[in-house]
Design an enzyme around this catalytic site. Sequence first.
Site, PDB file in Angstrom:
ATOM      1  N   ARG A 176       0.814  -1.221   0.000  1.00  0.00           N
ATOM      2  CA  ARG A 176       0.000   0.000   0.000  1.00  0.00           C
ATOM      3  C   ARG A 176       0.850   1.276   0.000  1.00  0.00           C
ATOM      4  NH1 ARG A 176      -2.221  -3.642  -1.333  1.00  0.00           N
ATOM      5  NH2 ARG A 176      -4.110  -4.629  -0.553  1.00  0.00           N
ATOM      6  N   SER A 226     -11.252  -1.689   2.297  1.00  0.00           N
ATOM      7  CA  SER A 226     -10.594  -2.055   3.561  1.00  0.00           C
ATOM      8  C   SER A 226     -10.240  -0.776   4.317  1.00  0.00           C
ATOM      9  CB  SER A 226      -9.337  -2.870   3.289  1.00  0.00           C
ATOM     10  OG  SER A 226      -9.656  -4.087   2.657  1.00  0.00           O
ATOM     11  N   GLU A 296      -6.323   3.053   6.184  1.00  0.00           N
ATOM     12  CA  GLU A 296      -5.911   2.924   4.787  1.00  0.00           C
ATOM     13  C   GLU A 296      -6.424   4.075   3.922  1.00  0.00           C
ATOM     14  OE1 GLU A 296      -6.613  -0.371   1.392  1.00  0.00           O
ATOM     15  OE2 GLU A 296      -5.416  -1.000   3.106  1.00  0.00           O
TER      16      GLU A 296
END
Length: 306
Positions: A176, A226, A296
């Site tokens: 990420r 998410s 996130e």
Amino acid sequence: MNNWHELTALCETCGCSVQYAEPLRDHTTFRIGGACGAFVNVNSTETLRRVLGLCRDRNYSYTVMGNGSNILAADSGYAGVVLHLGKDFAEITLDGTRLHCQAGATLAKIGKFALEESLTGMECLAGIPGTVGGALYMNAGAYGGEMADVVVSAEYMQSDGTIVVMSREEMELGYRKSVFRGNEGIIVGVTMELRPGKYGDIKEEMDSLMGRRRAKQPLELPSAGSTFQRPVGNYASFLIDQCGLKGASVGDAQVSVKHAGFVVNTGKATCRDVLELCDFVKQTVLEKTGYQLELEPVLLGDTVKG
């Protein structure tokens, strides 16, 4: 209060649309967020260069948005210019087994294109609800694959309007993360290398993965996917579920009862609701398991005010 007449004139010259006081909730998959100052639908690299130049000359703050699938926007909105790289900036071209995609092309559109050309490699990415530019920015991934597996190079525009080509090796792609998260460059194009495959096999895999998504993820409710990054050595959803937090809520923000890794908007959730719930989840997980969870989604605007 900004006087937007110059931006209006520039967008007319460039043939692109612009909206003022545009609600960000209409452009994020979370369906949350107040109004932005200006929302420009970018239709070419030249338009982007010229609008960036105006923002720089007039000291306007700006941000880039694709499909808004990984953004939590403040209730108070964002006072600057949103540069929207969407359907007006989404061309896909094929060169052998390489796809050249403008940044606004969605992964779903690219996956469909790859399927029609019997090219494999996009199956695990095609169900992610974002644009290819946003996906590369955060090295998005799912079901064992990620952007780093297929990207070859990217074109990005520096703040002065210069276009630079960057190889995959220069992107510092990790879980990420990418080098793009730490610079001011705007990804405008992505080149991916796929492999020849069989149409039937590719379609079967795509359908199978989409079926798994529908069965396990709360796709019927607005979210940003998410909500927490995967901590080293564990999974956020497992830790949250272990702590008995499924269904926990603040206002209309709720930890999904279907998948603990998702915070969903069950009605009219606010940014403040989501952040308060996420803080509660993070604190509970830390106290009970020792794991520190990190958000996130990217926060846009002054989320301190909501």
